[in-house]
Write an enzyme that holds these catalytic residues in place. Structure first.
Site, mmCIF file in Angstrom:
data_model
loop_
_atom_site.group_PDB
_atom_site.id
_atom_site.type_symbol
_atom_site.label_atom_id
_atom_site.label_comp_id
_atom_site.label_asym_id
_atom_site.label_seq_id
_atom_site.Cartn_x
_atom_site.Cartn_y
_atom_site.Cartn_z
ATOM 1 N N HIS A 286 -17.435 -34.118 -9.996
ATOM 2 C CA HIS A 286 -17.723 -32.689 -10.145
ATOM 3 C C HIS A 286 -18.483 -32.200 -8.925
ATOM 4 C CE1 HIS A 286 -17.764 -29.360 -13.126
ATOM 5 N NE2 HIS A 286 -18.677 -28.886 -12.286
ATOM 6 N N ASP B 288 -21.072 -23.566 -22.633
ATOM 7 C CA ASP B 288 -21.039 -23.411 -21.170
ATOM 8 C C ASP B 288 -19.990 -22.393 -20.757
ATOM 9 O OD1 ASP B 288 -21.798 -24.171 -18.402
ATOM 10 O OD2 ASP B 288 -19.701 -24.778 -18.345
ATOM 11 N N ARG C 239 -23.442 -15.973 -16.332
ATOM 12 C CA ARG C 239 -24.244 -16.226 -15.122
ATOM 13 C C ARG C 239 -23.510 -15.725 -13.885
ATOM 14 N NH1 ARG C 239 -24.380 -22.131 -14.984
ATOM 15 N NH2 ARG C 239 -25.483 -21.937 -13.021
ATOM 16 N N SER D 164 -25.290 -27.088 -17.023
ATOM 17 C CA SER D 164 -23.893 -26.669 -17.084
ATOM 18 C C SER D 164 -22.976 -27.839 -16.717
ATOM 19 C CB SER D 164 -23.689 -25.487 -16.115
ATOM 20 O OG SER D 164 -22.337 -25.290 -15.838
ATOM 21 N N LYS E 298 -20.871 -30.694 -19.567
ATOM 22 C CA LYS E 298 -19.408 -30.863 -19.530
ATOM 23 C C LYS E 298 -19.041 -32.318 -19.281
ATOM 24 C CE LYS E 298 -19.123 -27.486 -16.613
ATOM 25 N NZ LYS E 298 -19.084 -26.236 -15.901
HETATM 26 N N1 URA Z 1 -20.506 -25.859 -11.431
HETATM 27 C C1 URA Z 1 -20.682 -25.798 -12.781
HETATM 28 O O1 URA Z 1 -19.899 -26.345 -13.543
HETATM 29 N N2 URA Z 1 -21.741 -25.130 -13.227
HETATM 30 C C2 URA Z 1 -22.624 -24.532 -12.432
HETATM 31 O O2 URA Z 1 -23.569 -23.963 -12.912
HETATM 32 C C3 URA Z 1 -22.434 -24.585 -11.039
HETATM 33 C C4 URA Z 1 -21.357 -25.266 -10.559
#
Ligand code: URA
Length: 441
Positions: free
Chosen positions: A82, A161, A168, A183, A187
């Site tokens: 990620h 999220d 956001r 966040s 996930k």
């Molecule tokens: N990527 C994400 O999944 N969440 C964030 O808050 C920033 C980048």
């Protein structure tokens, strides 16, 4: 419990309890608490911060807000990746098929664009027919059948999220360590991988502009993940200028395909190989970093990564013709060029301005409801450290709307600094954070 009191408590700088965090996350996810109250709370969190305990509680509440993915029917060690978000960051499009071609099962859930940064799901949707919404069964079946699936937040996974992320994005509350860490990690926890490689960006195009903040974010995420029994490695990478040359959805997929053909820009290729090498090590497909790199270089330059990308496109309903026919991608009908204002060297590119310019051109969202112009974006002709002559084209910008093109052009012009001398640029990879320590490179 009242949402009003929770907002006031955080506004006044106090720590929220696990019950309070649970109350607002659940209430918002289920639709009992309105956007405007959560917007106010997010801004209070942004301004006053959260303790490590609050961040962990927020992560767990979000991870528990919906279903969790059970990847146990997929053989092998599942390693997820990620990025914290960047400009021109098409790494997943190259890396995911590349590591899948080396035998790592890739069950990857990705996001949409956030703020000035792009998102893998928006990019994949530039491939005509490509389905990013998969049921859990489809998702797991594809991984079992071809070794890879890339999807949006499948099913009812971390619905908290999904809603908070979108809010956001339009309330200027993205770049906060606790909000980003919760966040991302919620996930990653819900999506069931055994191990995770995080690409934490730092620099003018990242949410964490300064290196110490990026290291702090990486350490927070590694600590959350390791505390929950996952192997996590964070690579801190530079985002002082866009990765590669293309910014915007269709344009970035084309650049990713070129990279899988072995013709990619040096920085993008290097980052994919480095992140991929850490994934291979976590998946126990290689012991040492150089060994993992060799495997990936072979997979890349023999065309195996590209072959896997074609299989992925086919499985998820996309038109595989795009591999050789870039005219099949959505295109912008208008384009303009910006030129160098003087002779010299490109000493700096304000990467966030490039991202915002691309967003204005239509490649990103101004409101939650905005529809993306998949053909819009920017192609840089010159990057940091390159010489230019006055009047030479330094970037092309594409849009389907003349007005947006003009506005985007004005922003893009401000992104470039040209000087007579140049003091060198920062390294692409600036550090690695693991459970047992931080290494600055
Ligand atoms: N990527 C994400 O999944 N969440 C964030 O808050 C920033 C980048």
């Amino acid at each position: 419990m009242r949402m009003y009191d929770i907002i006031a408590k955080k506004r006044d700088g106090f720590e929220l309890t696990a019950e309070e965090i649970n109350f607002w996350v659940k209430g918002y996810t289920e639709g009992f608490i309105p956007d405007y109250q959560v917007s106010a709370l997010l801004m209070a969190i942004f301004l006053k911060g959260m303790s490590k305990k609050e961040t962990l509680n927020l992560t767990m509440c979000m991870a528990e807000s919906g279903e969790k993915m059970d990847l146990s029917s997929i053989d092998g060690i599942k390693v997820d990746k990620h990025s914290t978000g960047g400009v021109g960051d098409k790494t997943t499009l190259v890396l995911a098929p590349l590591v899948a071609s080396a035998g790592i099962p890739v069950a990857k859930m990705s996001g949409r664009g956030l703020g000035h940064t792009g998102g893998t799901i928006d990019k994949l949707e530039a491939i005509p027919g490509f389905r990013t919404e998969l049921s859990m069964n489809q998702f797991i079946n594809y991984v079992n059948r071809i070794g890879i699936a890339l999807a949006g937040q499948t099913g009812n996974l971390v619905p908290a999220d999904k809603k908070i992320y979108a809010l956001r994005d339009v309330t200027a509350t993205v770049n906060n360590i606790s909000l980003i860490a919760s966040s991302i990690m919620s996930k990653k926890i819900a999506s069931g991988a055994d191990a995770i490689v995080l690409d934490v960006k730092t620099g003018s195009g990242a949410f964490m502009k300064e290196e110490p903040e990026a290291f702090a974010l990486a350490e927070e995420m590694v600590s959350i993940g390791s505390g929950l029994g996952k192997e996590v490695v964070a690579v801190i990478s530079n985002m002082d200028q866009p990765l590669g040359y293309a910014v915007g959805n269709s344009l970035e997929v084309i650049e990713a395909i070129e990279t899988l053909k072995g013709n990619g820009p040096e920085d993008l290729t290097e980052l994919c190989l480095a992140l991929g090498a850490h994934m291979l090590i976590l998946a126990k497909k290689a012991e040492a970093y150089h060994e993992a790199r060799e495997v990936l270089e072979e997979r890349l330059y023999s065309g195996q990564g590209l072959k896997k990308f074609v299989e992925l496109i086919e499985a998820q309903g996309g038109n595989t013709g795009v591999i050789d026919r870039y005219d099949l991608f959505p295109k912008a009908v208008q384009y303009a060029s910006i030129t160098a204002s003087q002779d010299g060297i490109i000493s700096k590119i304000d990467c966030e301005k490039v991202g915002v310019s691309s967003l204005i051109a239509g490649a990103g969202r101004l409101t939650k409801e905005s529809k993306i112009d998949l053909g819009a974006g920017i192609v840089l002709k010159k990057k940091v450290g390159q010489k230019v002559k006055k009047g030479e084209v330094i970037a092309d910008i594409y849009s389907n709307e003349q007005e947006k093109l003009q506005e985007a052009m004005e922003m893009l012009k401000q992104a470039y600094t040209i000087e007579e001398t140049f003091c060198g640029q920062n390294k692409l990879i600036v550090g690695i954070v693991r459970k047992n320590g931080t290494e600055k490179l």
